[in-house]
Design a protein around this motif. Structure first.
Motif, short mmCIF file in Angstrom:
data_model
loop_
_atom_site.label_atom_id
_atom_site.label_comp_id
_atom_site.label_asym_id
_atom_site.label_seq_id
_atom_site.Cartn_x
_atom_site.Cartn_y
_atom_site.Cartn_z
N TYR A 8 -10.15 -11.07 -3.29
CA TYR A 8 -10.83 -9.78 -2.33
C TYR A 8 -9.51 -9.16 -1.65
CZ TYR A 8 -12.23 -7.60 1.76
OH TYR A 8 -12.93 -7.05 3.16
N PHE A 9 -8.43 -10.17 -1.09
CA PHE A 9 -7.81 -9.09 -0.50
C PHE A 9 -6.56 -8.84 -1.59
CE2 PHE A 9 -7.83 -11.84 3.21
CZ PHE A 9 -8.14 -11.16 3.94
N GLU A 10 -6.53 -9.26 -2.99
CA GLU A 10 -6.04 -8.09 -4.04
C GLU A 10 -6.44 -6.82 -4.10
OE1 GLU A 10 -5.85 -10.16 -7.83
OE2 GLU A 10 -3.83 -10.31 -8.18
N LYS A 11 -7.62 -6.71 -4.40
CA LYS A 11 -8.17 -6.27 -4.71
C LYS A 11 -7.98 -4.98 -3.75
CE LYS A 11 -12.36 -6.86 -7.32
NZ LYS A 11 -13.64 -7.89 -7.31
N LEU A 12 -7.91 -5.52 -2.37
CA LEU A 12 -7.74 -4.22 -1.15
C LEU A 12 -5.91 -3.97 -1.21
CD1 LEU A 12 -10.00 -3.88 0.97
CD2 LEU A 12 -8.16 -5.51 2.63
N LEU A 13 -4.64 -5.00 -1.77
CA LEU A 13 -3.53 -4.58 -2.13
C LEU A 13 -3.08 -3.38 -3.01
CD1 LEU A 13 -2.41 -8.11 -1.92
CD2 LEU A 13 -1.73 -6.46 -0.73
N PHE A 14 -4.12 -3.71 -3.83
CA PHE A 14 -4.15 -2.26 -5.38
C PHE A 14 -4.74 -1.33 -5.35
CE2 PHE A 14 -4.27 -6.11 -8.67
CZ PHE A 14 -2.66 -6.11 -9.33
N LYS A 15 -5.76 -1.50 -3.91
CA LYS A 15 -6.80 -0.35 -3.63
C LYS A 15 -5.63 0.72 -2.66
CE LYS A 15 -10.10 0.39 -1.36
NZ LYS A 15 -11.95 0.09 -0.64
N GLU A 16 -4.84 -0.31 -1.38
CA GLU A 16 -3.78 0.25 -1.23
C GLU A 16 -3.02 1.58 -1.36
OE1 GLU A 16 -4.51 0.57 1.71
OE2 GLU A 16 -2.62 1.37 3.50
N ARG A 17 -2.36 0.84 -2.63
CA ARG A 17 -1.23 0.67 -3.61
C ARG A 17 -1.13 2.03 -4.36
NH1 ARG A 17 1.87 -2.76 -7.79
NH2 ARG A 17 -0.07 -1.84 -9.30
N GLU A 18 -2.40 2.03 -4.55
CA GLU A 18 -3.14 3.69 -5.57
C GLU A 18 -2.81 4.58 -4.53
OE1 GLU A 18 -7.00 3.95 -7.44
OE2 GLU A 18 -5.70 2.76 -7.89
N HIS A 19 -3.83 4.35 -3.16
CA HIS A 19 -3.51 5.19 -1.81
C HIS A 19 -3.02 5.80 -1.79
CE1 HIS A 19 -5.26 6.96 1.55
NE2 HIS A 19 -5.15 6.44 2.26
N ILE A 20 -1.14 4.66 -1.61
CA ILE A 20 -0.02 5.36 -0.65
C ILE A 20 0.37 5.93 -1.96
CG2 ILE A 20 2.03 4.02 -0.18
CD1 ILE A 20 0.58 2.18 1.40
#
Ligand SMILES: [Zn+2]
Length: 121
Positions: A8-20
């Motif tokens: 779950y947190f891995e997905k969250l991190l990938f999403k955040e990275r893309e966003h940034i």
């Protein structure tokens, strides 16, 4: 942490990275444009000092944003590495688990709430 939580947190991190990364590109583009604009201003028109100051300030602000976001990207990469080492969600200062709610807001958090407050205060 359970494997499903890590996922779950891995997905969250990938999403955040893309966003940034998108924001970063956007800000860099703005810096580029404002640099072009200010250099053409200088050659073609007499520029008021006040305008120059405002330009420089907003450019400085953008540079700050870029540096800030680049630092977050670094933290995200570190957090992703921690996930693969099964060390994710552990406070780097006291070694306790970081609050789940905190990780949902800041998935790349390196400190628990208590240590973060101590560092800031
Ligand atoms: Zn801590």
């Amino acid at each position: 942490m359970e494997p499903k939580d890590l996922e779950y947190f891995e997905k969250l991190l990938f999403k955040e990275r893309e966003h940034i990364q998108m924001e970063l590109q956007d800000t860099e583009e703005k810096i580029r444009v404002s640099q072009q604009e200010s250099s053409s201003d200088l050659s073609l028109y007499p520029t008021h000092e006040a305008d120059i100051a405002t330009d420089a300030e907003s450019r400085e602000g953008s540079v700050f944003i870029v540096e800030n976001k680049a630092a977050i990207l670094g933290k995200i990469d570190r957090a992703l590495k921690k996930i693969s080492n099964n060390e994710y969600g552990i406070c780097e200062n006291c070694g306790k688990e970081i609050e789940r709610e905190r990780l949902k807001c800041i998935p790349y958090a390196e400190l628990c709430v208590k240590c973060e407050e101590e560092r800031e205060g």
